[in-house]
Design a protein around this motif. Structure first.
Motif, PDB file in Angstrom:
ATOM      1  N   ILE A  71     126.816 -15.345  44.590  1.00  0.00           N
ATOM      2  CA  ILE A  71     126.743 -16.788  44.106  1.00  0.00           C
ATOM      3  C   ILE A  71     126.534 -17.727  45.138  1.00  0.00           C
ATOM      4  CG2 ILE A  71     127.763 -18.565  42.469  1.00  0.00           C
ATOM      5  CD1 ILE A  71     126.770 -15.949  40.978  1.00  0.00           C
ATOM      6  N   ASP A  72     125.280 -18.306  45.150  1.00  0.00           N
ATOM      7  CA  ASP A  72     125.122 -19.270  46.090  1.00  0.00           C
ATOM      8  C   ASP A  72     125.657 -20.351  45.670  1.00  0.00           C
ATOM      9  OD1 ASP A  72     124.414 -21.158  48.057  1.00  0.00           O
ATOM     10  OD2 ASP A  72     122.081 -20.860  47.771  1.00  0.00           O
ATOM     11  N   ARG A  73     126.960 -21.020  46.296  1.00  0.00           N
ATOM     12  CA  ARG A  73     127.703 -22.445  45.902  1.00  0.00           C
ATOM     13  C   ARG A  73     126.592 -23.259  46.076  1.00  0.00           C
ATOM     14  NH1 ARG A  73     130.395 -17.602  45.387  1.00  0.00           N
ATOM     15  NH2 ARG A  73     132.897 -18.020  44.982  1.00  0.00           N
ATOM     16  N   ASN A  74     125.698 -23.481  46.801  1.00  0.00           N
ATOM     17  CA  ASN A  74     124.923 -24.701  47.179  1.00  0.00           C
ATOM     18  C   ASN A  74     124.039 -24.971  45.839  1.00  0.00           C
ATOM     19  OD1 ASN A  74     125.716 -24.934  49.724  1.00  0.00           O
ATOM     20  ND2 ASN A  74     124.318 -23.566  50.486  1.00  0.00           N
ATOM     21  N   CYS A  75     124.135 -23.871  44.984  1.00  0.00           N
ATOM     22  CA  CYS A  75     123.164 -24.154  43.638  1.00  0.00           C
ATOM     23  C   CYS A  75     124.102 -25.064  42.568  1.00  0.00           C
ATOM     24  CB  CYS A  75     122.912 -22.953  42.937  1.00  0.00           C
ATOM     25  SG  CYS A  75     121.646 -21.776  44.066  1.00  0.00           S
ATOM     26  N   PHE A  76     125.094 -25.143  43.041  1.00  0.00           N
ATOM     27  CA  PHE A  76     126.088 -26.143  41.926  1.00  0.00           C
ATOM     28  C   PHE A  76     126.789 -27.249  42.656  1.00  0.00           C
ATOM     29  CE2 PHE A  76     125.526 -21.499  40.930  1.00  0.00           C
ATOM     30  CZ  PHE A  76     125.097 -21.864  39.568  1.00  0.00           C
ATOM     31  N   GLU A  77     126.605 -28.314  42.017  1.00  0.00           N
ATOM     32  CA  GLU A  77     127.467 -29.343  42.390  1.00  0.00           C
ATOM     33  C   GLU A  77     128.692 -29.543  41.404  1.00  0.00           C
ATOM     34  OE1 GLU A  77     125.978 -33.542  42.404  1.00  0.00           O
ATOM     35  OE2 GLU A  77     124.310 -33.026  43.753  1.00  0.00           O
ATOM     36  N   VAL A  78     129.938 -29.386  42.078  1.00  0.00           N
ATOM     37  CA  VAL A  78     131.195 -29.326  41.144  1.00  0.00           C
ATOM     38  C   VAL A  78     131.867 -30.447  41.367  1.00  0.00           C
ATOM     39  CG1 VAL A  78     133.178 -27.771  40.405  1.00  0.00           C
ATOM     40  CG2 VAL A  78     130.990 -26.781  41.231  1.00  0.00           C
ATOM     41  N   HIS A  79     132.312 -30.962  40.098  1.00  0.00           N
ATOM     42  CA  HIS A  79     133.086 -32.364  40.173  1.00  0.00           C
ATOM     43  C   HIS A  79     134.364 -32.114  39.172  1.00  0.00           C
ATOM     44  CE1 HIS A  79     129.535 -34.500  42.071  1.00  0.00           C
ATOM     45  NE2 HIS A  79     129.027 -33.597  41.369  1.00  0.00           N
ATOM     46  N   GLU A  80     135.324 -32.892  39.538  1.00  0.00           N
ATOM     47  CA  GLU A  80     136.472 -33.005  38.681  1.00  0.00           C
ATOM     48  C   GLU A  80     136.435 -34.342  37.917  1.00  0.00           C
ATOM     49  OE1 GLU A  80     140.156 -31.080  39.750  1.00  0.00           O
ATOM     50  OE2 GLU A  80     141.123 -33.032  39.401  1.00  0.00           O
ATOM     51  N   ILE A  81     136.465 -34.233  36.661  1.00  0.00           N
ATOM     52  CA  ILE A  81     136.195 -35.250  35.807  1.00  0.00           C
ATOM     53  C   ILE A  81     137.370 -36.248  35.821  1.00  0.00           C
ATOM     54  CG2 ILE A  81     136.325 -36.219  33.527  1.00  0.00           C
ATOM     55  CD1 ILE A  81     135.001 -33.308  32.750  1.00  0.00           C
ATOM     56  N   ALA A  82     137.176 -37.700  36.287  1.00  0.00           N
ATOM     57  CA  ALA A  82     138.268 -38.461  36.259  1.00  0.00           C
ATOM     58  C   ALA A  82     137.934 -39.585  35.166  1.00  0.00           C
ATOM     59  CB  ALA A  82     138.383 -39.280  37.660  1.00  0.00           C
ATOM     60  N   ALA A  83     138.724 -40.524  34.880  1.00  0.00           N
ATOM     61  CA  ALA A  83     138.644 -41.546  33.977  1.00  0.00           C
ATOM     62  C   ALA A  83     137.730 -42.906  34.338  1.00  0.00           C
ATOM     63  CB  ALA A  83     139.921 -41.960  33.366  1.00  0.00           C
ATOM     64  N   GLY A  84     136.824 -42.893  33.683  1.00  0.00           N
ATOM     65  CA  GLY A  84     135.884 -44.071  34.161  1.00  0.00           C
ATOM     66  C   GLY A  84     134.425 -43.685  33.836  1.00  0.00           C
ATOM     67  N   THR A  85     133.530 -44.583  34.553  1.00  0.00           N
ATOM     68  CA  THR A  85     132.216 -44.066  34.138  1.00  0.00           C
ATOM     69  C   THR A  85     131.454 -43.765  35.390  1.00  0.00           C
ATOM     70  OG1 THR A  85     131.681 -46.473  34.925  1.00  0.00           O
ATOM     71  CG2 THR A  85     131.985 -46.100  32.471  1.00  0.00           C
ATOM     72  N   LEU A  86     130.462 -42.798  34.991  1.00  0.00           N
ATOM     73  CA  LEU A  86     129.550 -42.332  35.923  1.00  0.00           C
ATOM     74  C   LEU A  86     128.231 -42.675  35.554  1.00  0.00           C
ATOM     75  CD1 LEU A  86     129.251 -39.869  38.107  1.00  0.00           C
ATOM     76  CD2 LEU A  86     129.330 -38.401  36.468  1.00  0.00           C
ATOM     77  N   GLU A  87     127.329 -42.804  36.479  1.00  0.00           N
ATOM     78  CA  GLU A  87     125.815 -43.048  36.316  1.00  0.00           C
ATOM     79  C   GLU A  87     125.071 -41.717  36.622  1.00  0.00           C
ATOM     80  OE1 GLU A  87     122.586 -46.440  36.951  1.00  0.00           O
ATOM     81  OE2 GLU A  87     123.552 -45.833  38.896  1.00  0.00           O
ATOM     82  N   LEU A  88     124.808 -40.947  35.903  1.00  0.00           N
ATOM     83  CA  LEU A  88     124.008 -39.696  36.004  1.00  0.00           C
ATOM     84  C   LEU A  88     122.769 -39.817  36.394  1.00  0.00           C
ATOM     85  CD1 LEU A  88     125.121 -37.725  32.899  1.00  0.00           C
ATOM     86  CD2 LEU A  88     125.969 -37.438  35.142  1.00  0.00           C
ATOM     87  N   ASP A  89     122.068 -41.052  36.108  1.00  0.00           N
ATOM     88  CA  ASP A  89     120.704 -41.497  36.087  1.00  0.00           C
ATOM     89  C   ASP A  89     120.541 -42.982  36.028  1.00  0.00           C
ATOM     90  OD1 ASP A  89     117.990 -40.025  36.975  1.00  0.00           O
ATOM     91  OD2 ASP A  89     117.276 -40.929  35.052  1.00  0.00           O
ATOM     92  N   PRO A  90     119.719 -43.555  36.413  1.00  0.00           N
ATOM     93  CA  PRO A  90     119.409 -45.213  36.069  1.00  0.00           C
ATOM     94  C   PRO A  90     119.287 -45.044  34.295  1.00  0.00           C
ATOM     95  CG  PRO A  90     118.148 -44.594  37.927  1.00  0.00           C
ATOM     96  CD  PRO A  90     118.478 -43.360  37.488  1.00  0.00           C
TER      97      PRO A  90
END
Length: 252
Positions: free
Chosen positions: A114-133
């Motif tokens: 598994i090429d880890r570079n194929c995935f951006e892994v994030h831990e969820i935190a309270a608050g807002t996140l802009e996925l795209d404009p």
């Protein structure tokens, strides 16, 4: 936004699959952005492929909590991704980010690097996140693991797209104290397993929803008689409310 947002309840069961429902997974198709997967219960990959959803259009996966019926199909998505979509990056958001190494390791048991570079892994935190404009996701903490007298993170998600708002409660506590009251949504999705619907009706009736869809359906709501009883209870709400089935489509 001229084109509607489409939401597909791919799988609508509770903790186990049933004779008519697969484990929980919900797909948002956002015009101009792509697909957002909320939970990835099995057999999510097969359900996406059967719908002819182009997997290279999947942009992000969000897992509400680390119960297997919500993340069990994630290894299949990882395998497909590295096998069929090399070079593309998938964003994966988990309540506990370190769990992704176990997902990778599961695939590597089958001697598939598994090429880890194929995935951006994030831990969820309270608050807002802009996925795209214009595509904003807000993570709202819930208390689902209190049902097991344990403390692990679990989340509801509010998704804002242009002037439209959707809510996904994830799994909740038995006394419904963690229902995200006060969140307005044109289209809301709420689980229907871990609490008594009759007792929750006053809280739900006070919510500012355009429409409510119940998913993650418990055994007590399976069958024609149970669905008839559900409709009687849902009719007491001041907005339309329905019970989802696998493959249902909703638009906002």
């Amino acid at each position: 936004m001229d084109k509607p947002i489409k939401v597909i309840t791919l799988g609508t069961s509770h903790g186990d699959p049933t004779y008519e429902r697969f484990n929980t997974s919900t797909l948002l198709e956002v015009p101009g952005y792509g697909g957002i997967l909320i939970d990835a219960g099995t057999p999510v990959l097969g359900l996406l492929i059967r719908r002819r959803f182009p997997l290279d259009n999947l942009k992000a996966v969000f897992i509400t909590h680390m119960h297997q019926d919500h993340f069990g199909g994630l290894p299949d998505i990882v395998k497909f991704w590295v096998k069929r979509l090399p070079g593309k990056v998938l964003r994966v958001f988990l309540p506990e980010a370190e769990a992704m190494e176990t997902v990778f390791a599961f695939n590597e048991l089958a001697h598939r690097p598994i090429d880890r570079n194929c995935f951006e892994v994030h831990e969820i935190a309270a608050g807002t996140l802009e996925l795209d404009p214009g595509v904003i996701l807000e993570a709202i903490p819930t208390d689902h693991f209190s049902n097991e007298k344990r403390r692990f993170p679990s989340w509801a998600f509010k998704v804002g797209i242009a002037d439209k708002t959707l809510l996904f409660t994830g799994d909740l506590s038995r006394d419904f104290h963690d229902f995200p009251a006060g969140v307005s949504a044109g289209l809301a999705f709420c689980e229907l397993t871990h609490y008594d619907l009759s007792q929750a009706l006053p809280v739900l009736a006070a919510a500012d929803f355009g429409r409510l869809v119940f998913t993650h359906i418990g055994d007590q709501w399976h069958g024609a008689e149970a669905e008839k009883l559900f409709r009687e209870k849902a009719a007491l709400l001041p907005y339309p409310a329905v019970m989802a089935h696998d493959g249902d489509e909703f638009e906002l």
